[in-house]
Each structure stands twice: as structure tokens, then as C-alpha cells.
Enzyme design. Structure first.
Site, PDB file in Angstrom:
ATOM      1  N   ASP A 134     -40.541  64.842  -5.706  1.00 30.85           N
ATOM      2  CA  ASP A 134     -41.639  64.443  -4.815  1.00 30.85           C
ATOM      3  C   ASP A 134     -42.163  65.665  -4.056  1.00 30.85           C
ATOM      4  OD1 ASP A 134     -43.026  62.070  -3.270  1.00 30.85           O
ATOM      5  OD2 ASP A 134     -42.283  63.409  -1.707  1.00 30.85           O
ATOM      6  N   THR A 143     -37.833  68.849   7.819  1.00 34.92           N
ATOM      7  CA  THR A 143     -36.530  68.990   8.465  1.00 34.92           C
ATOM      8  C   THR A 143     -35.899  70.359   8.214  1.00 34.92           C
ATOM      9  OG1 THR A 143     -35.445  68.072   6.520  1.00 34.92           O
ATOM     10  CG2 THR A 143     -35.970  66.522   8.289  1.00 34.92           C
ATOM     11  N   HIS A 175     -52.122  60.661   0.325  1.00 37.55           N
ATOM     12  CA  HIS A 175     -51.002  60.922   1.237  1.00 37.55           C
ATOM     13  C   HIS A 175     -51.044  60.035   2.492  1.00 37.55           C
ATOM     14  CE1 HIS A 175     -48.034  64.400   2.244  1.00 37.55           C
ATOM     15  NE2 HIS A 175     -47.640  63.288   2.839  1.00 37.55           N
TER      16      HIS A 175
HETATM   17  N1  LIG Z   1     -45.393  60.498   2.179  1.00 36.00           N
HETATM   18  C1  LIG Z   1     -45.150  61.003   3.369  1.00 36.00           C
HETATM   19  O1  LIG Z   1     -45.972  60.909   4.279  1.00 36.00           O
HETATM   20  C2  LIG Z   1     -43.826  61.684   3.629  1.00 36.00           C
HETATM   21  C3  LIG Z   1     -43.430  61.973   4.954  1.00 36.00           C
HETATM   22  C4  LIG Z   1     -42.179  62.568   5.167  1.00 36.00           C
HETATM   23  C5  LIG Z   1     -41.368  62.864   4.091  1.00 36.00           C
HETATM   24  N2  LIG Z   1     -41.790  62.591   2.792  1.00 36.00           N
HETATM   25  C6  LIG Z   1     -40.932  62.920   1.619  1.00 36.00           C
HETATM   26  O2  LIG Z   1     -39.636  62.394   1.801  1.00 36.00           O
HETATM   27  C7  LIG Z   1     -38.683  63.442   1.733  1.00 36.00           C
HETATM   28  C8  LIG Z   1     -37.478  63.156   2.591  1.00 36.00           C
HETATM   29  O3  LIG Z   1     -37.809  62.935   3.945  1.00 36.00           O
HETATM   30  P1  LIG Z   1     -37.430  63.985   5.097  1.00 36.00           P
HETATM   31  O4  LIG Z   1     -37.456  65.342   4.534  1.00 36.00           O
HETATM   32  O5  LIG Z   1     -38.297  63.674   6.240  1.00 36.00           O
HETATM   33  O6  LIG Z   1     -35.952  63.596   5.580  1.00 36.00           O
HETATM   34  P2  LIG Z   1     -34.572  63.102   4.949  1.00 36.00           P
HETATM   35  O7  LIG Z   1     -34.516  63.271   3.483  1.00 36.00           O
HETATM   36  O8  LIG Z   1     -34.317  61.737   5.505  1.00 36.00           O
HETATM   37  O9  LIG Z   1     -33.552  64.116   5.655  1.00 36.00           O
HETATM   38  C9  LIG Z   1     -33.451  65.453   5.251  1.00 36.00           C
HETATM   39  C10 LIG Z   1     -32.373  66.123   6.126  1.00 36.00           C
HETATM   40  O10 LIG Z   1     -31.088  65.579   5.834  1.00 36.00           O
HETATM   41  C11 LIG Z   1     -30.188  66.607   5.442  1.00 36.00           C
HETATM   42  N3  LIG Z   1     -29.343  66.035   4.385  1.00 36.00           N
HETATM   43  C12 LIG Z   1     -29.720  65.734   3.121  1.00 36.00           C
HETATM   44  N4  LIG Z   1     -28.706  65.147   2.449  1.00 36.00           N
HETATM   45  C13 LIG Z   1     -27.662  65.069   3.302  1.00 36.00           C
HETATM   46  C14 LIG Z   1     -26.335  64.566   3.192  1.00 36.00           C
HETATM   47  N5  LIG Z   1     -25.900  64.015   2.051  1.00 36.00           N
HETATM   48  N6  LIG Z   1     -25.518  64.644   4.271  1.00 36.00           N
HETATM   49  C15 LIG Z   1     -25.961  65.209   5.431  1.00 36.00           C
HETATM   50  N7  LIG Z   1     -27.197  65.694   5.596  1.00 36.00           N
HETATM   51  C16 LIG Z   1     -28.061  65.626   4.538  1.00 36.00           C
HETATM   52  C17 LIG Z   1     -31.056  67.746   4.960  1.00 36.00           C
HETATM   53  O11 LIG Z   1     -30.435  68.992   5.145  1.00 36.00           O
HETATM   54  P3  LIG Z   1     -30.068  69.985   3.900  1.00 36.00           P
HETATM   55  O12 LIG Z   1     -31.337  70.285   3.178  1.00 36.00           O
HETATM   56  O13 LIG Z   1     -29.476  71.177   4.566  1.00 36.00           O
HETATM   57  O14 LIG Z   1     -29.092  69.217   3.041  1.00 36.00           O
HETATM   58  C18 LIG Z   1     -32.263  67.609   5.878  1.00 36.00           C
HETATM   59  O15 LIG Z   1     -32.008  68.223   7.137  1.00 36.00           O
HETATM   60  C19 LIG Z   1     -39.476  64.689   2.120  1.00 36.00           C
HETATM   61  O16 LIG Z   1     -38.835  65.864   1.705  1.00 36.00           O
HETATM   62  C20 LIG Z   1     -40.781  64.421   1.411  1.00 36.00           C
HETATM   63  O17 LIG Z   1     -40.666  64.731   0.035  1.00 36.00           O
HETATM   64  C21 LIG Z   1     -42.994  61.998   2.576  1.00 36.00           C
END
Ligand SMILES: NC(=O)c1ccc[n+]([C@@H]2O[C@H](COP(=O)([O-])OP(=O)(O)OC[C@H]3O[C@@H](n4cnc5c(N)ncnc54)[C@H](OP(=O)(O)O)[C@@H]3O)[C@@H](O)[C@H]2O)c1
Ligand SMILES: *[C@@H]1O[C@H](CO)[C@@H](O)[C@H](O)[C@H]1NC(C)=O
Length: 330
Positions: free
Chosen positions: A72, A46, A139
């Protein structure tokens, strides 16, 4: 120079640090190790174009400062070095010891042959600057070749390499990610070690009720990725609800004096799922761990469950011809 005033000032500063941090509770995994129930996401799916990978180093440091004890990452995020630098700085500054931290990383699809697992983990450890991780995950159940095309390696074979990595002490615990229930069932039937964790997508539009029930029955801890779903970063015009300003969420948020983002993280936590919010913003990093002073009622959890559409944020359709593709039904 080191008079009592200075010491008082120092003590007050130290106290400020302690009282300002929120430490997540832990739970015992099925192998006896303990896992902190909230993790910082470092995947950059993201991230804005202006966001550099070095911001991960800073985010990890800020997160540890705010009280996060679980980070993570994954080989495929290409940020293990920055994660490692953030951790090293926090340890050098005595914010935390290695022993108090829980670091999760993941094996990418192109290293699924049994003999590739230990070398892949050693590479990750080198990048992280660590001599062990706390949790190593497969993964995806899908195997690919190094050019990205599908390969036919059975994840049962991969798991044997994971068991070896644990035996060598390179990781304390082993688990999987993006496995569906029948794949885990098959894995358990053919292995000696049961996965400690399954890291899957969970958010209001993908509530995963059946899979979570199955994991809890097997004493496998669910970690929930993309916890915000389409709430914030992916709230394009055609994205499904809820968004950050959804009336049902706002009502709950106002009741507890929290933001709707915090309500959604707490929703995962109250379902015994470890949320993995990603942020590189200092205030939002702090906000996202500040969820341990309230809890949702069963009715509020049910209200959020009703947003479910079985729509995925992470939908790797390119792999749908793999015999190990996990998301066949949805
Ligand atoms: N195992 C897998 O296959 C897999 C797949 C996808 C993700 N993951 C893991 O899960 C983590 C999280 O998932 P994700 O990165 O897809 O999405 P997410 O955590 O659901 O969303 C991240 C987004 O939300 C924003 N954000 C964060 N906190 C906020 C808040 N309190 N208020 C408003 N906006 C907020 C962030 O922007 P800012 O940074 O600007 O705050 C970023 O744009 C990943 O980083 C990764 O470590 C694992
Ligand atoms: C789980 O994955 C297998 C492929 O390994 C597939 O046959 C099955 O349909 C999947 N189950 C669901 C619920 O999608």
C-alpha cells in the site's frame, strides 16, 4: 563446481525460503479481481526522524520475502520510487512475479479534476516503474488546490477520471479511501462502476462497526489503516487504551502464543477487514504477516470492540470546512 552437494544445498535453501514465507489468503473484489487480505503499509506517518525513505525500499523487499503480496502506497507518501525499487529487486531475485503482486496507490487531493486523474496515475506508475497498478484509490473525498487550500471539486467528477484510468488499463481496480457511508451511497447513485474498496482507519479505538456493515452490504471490501491505533507508536501518556500491555489483549495473546500486535491484526482480519500494518523492521514485518494460524472467538472480537471510543489517529481537521469533509459525526 555444480556437483550434487551444491544442488542439494541450493534445494534446501529454496525450500527454507518457501516454508519460511506466510502467504495471505485472497478474496474476490466486486469487479472480479482478487486482492490479498493483508498489505504492507508504507505511509511514513509514524516513522522516526532517523528513518530514511530508503528504508521503504528495504521494507518492501523484506515483506515480499516474508510472503506479503500486497503493498500500500500513495502519491502523497513520496515513496513510490522506493516501493518500486523494492519490488523490482524482488522480481529480479525471482522471489515473485509482477502478476503475483498486488500494488495499491492513491490519488492526492490536489488532482481531483476529472482530466487530472489519468496524468496523476501515469506519474505514479513512472515512479513505481510499473505499467499498471492493481488498485487506485481516491485518497480523500476532499479536494484541495496545489497550495493546499480547499477546492470545490466534487468527488463524483474525480470518479469519472478513475473510471477512465481503469478503462485504459492503467489500474485493474478502482476504489476510495476515507469516504463515509453517505458519500459512497451518493457516488454509487451517480456512477457506472461501484468502488471495489474503501480504505479507512480501523483499530480498537475506532472500530467502525456501522461503516463496515454498510460496506459489506454493498460488497465493497474494507481495508483498515493505522491498524494498531494507539497500541504502539502513538502510546503517549494521554492516548486512549488499549496499549500493547493491556491485560485483556495480553490474555488473548497468551492463549494463542502471539503478541498483542498480532492479536489486533487478526481482530481486523476476523472482521473481514484487510489490515495494512506499517513496519520497516525485518522481524516485525515477519511477525505482522504471521497471523493466519489462529483465529479469535466471537467473544474475543466483542471484547476488543468494547475499546471503541470513536477517536481517530488520522484527523485532518484543517479540511473541516470542505463540503466533502467525511468525518462530520466522528
Ligand atoms: N488511506 C489513508 O488515508 C491512510 C492513512 C494512514 C495510513 N494509511 C496506510 O496504513 C498504513 C499503516 O498505518 P500507520 O502507518 O498509520 O500505523 P500502524 O501500521 O498502525 O503503526 C505503525 C507503527 O507501529 C510499529 N509497529 C509495526 N509493527 C509492530 C509490531 N508488530 N509490534 C510493535 N510495533 C509495531 C511501527 O514501527 P516499526 O516500523 O519500527 O516496526 C510503526 O511505528 C500506512 O503505512 C499507510 O500505508 C493510509
Ligand atoms: C459524510 O460526509 C458528508 C459530507 O460529504 C456529511 O454531510 C455527513 O455528515 C458525513 N457523515 C458522517 C457520518 O459523518
Amino acid at each position: 563446481m555444480f556437483g550434487s552437494e551444491m544442488l542439494t544445498l541450493f534445494a534446501a535453501f529454496a525450500l527454507f525460503h518457501v516454508t519460511n514465507a506466510v502467504i495471505a489468503p485472497t478474496v474476490e473484489l466486486n469487479d472480479g479481481n482478487k486482492i490479498p487480505l493483508l498489505a504492507l503499509g508504507t505511509g511514513r506517518g509514524t516513522a522516526k526522524e532517523s528513518e530514511s525513505v530508503d528504508q521503504v525500499r528495504q521494507a518492501v523487499y523484506w515483506a515480499i520475502e516474508a510472503g506479503y503480496r500486497h503493498i500500500d502506497t500513495a502519491a502523497i507518501y513520496f515513496d513510490e520510487e522506493q516501493v518500486g525499487k523494492g519490488i523490482a529487486q524482488a522480481i529480479a531475485d525471482k522471489l515473485v512475479t509482477r502478476n503475483e503482486l498486488f500494488v495499491t496507490t492513491k490519488l492526492w487531493n490536489d488532482r481531483h479534476r476529472q482530466e487530472q486523474v489519468v496524468p496523476a496515475l501515469k506519474e505514479s506508475l513512472q515512479k513505481l516503474g510499473l505499467d499498471y497498478v492493481d488498485l487506485y484509490l481516491i485518497h480523500f473525498p476532499v479536494a484541495t488546490k496545489s497550495d493546499g487550500s480547499l477546492d470545490n471539486v466534487d468527488y463524483i467528477e474525480t470518479w469519472k477520471g478513475m473510471e477512465k484510468a481503469k478503462g485504459l488499463g492503467l489500474t485493474r481496480s478502482i476504489g476510495v479511501s476515507n469516504f463515509n457511508a453517505s458519500q459512497i451511497e451518493r457516488l454509487i447513485a451517480h456512477s457506472t462502476i461501484c468502488p471495489a474498496v474503501n480504505e479507512i482507519e480501523v483499530n480498537p479505538t475506532l472500530t467502525q462497526v456501522a461503516l463496515i456493515n454498510y460496506l459489506q452490504l454493498k460488497n465493497i471490501i474494507p481495508m483498515g489503516y493505522s491498524p494498531f491505533g494507539f497500541l504502539v507508536s502513538r502510546s503517549k501518556e494521554n492516548a486512549p487504551p488499549p496499549r500493547a500491555d493491556d491485560p485483556a489483549l495480553v490474555k488473548i495473546a497468551q492463549k494463542y502464543g502471539k503478541t498483542t500486535s498480532q492479536v489486533v491484526l487478526r481482530y481486523l482480519f476476523d472482521r473481514s477487514i484487510i489490515p495494512i500494518p506499517k513496519s520497516t523492521n525485518k522481524d516485525r514485518i515477519k511477525q505482522n504477516i504471521d497471523i493466519f494460524d489462529f483465529s479469535l472467538t466471537n467473544e474475543e472480537v466483542a471484547t476488543i470492540n468494547r475499546f471503541n471510543k470513536n477517536i481517530r489517529v488520522i484527523n485532518p481537521v484543517d479540511w473541516k470546512n470542505s463540503p466533502y469533509y467525511p468525518f462530520v459525526e466522528y
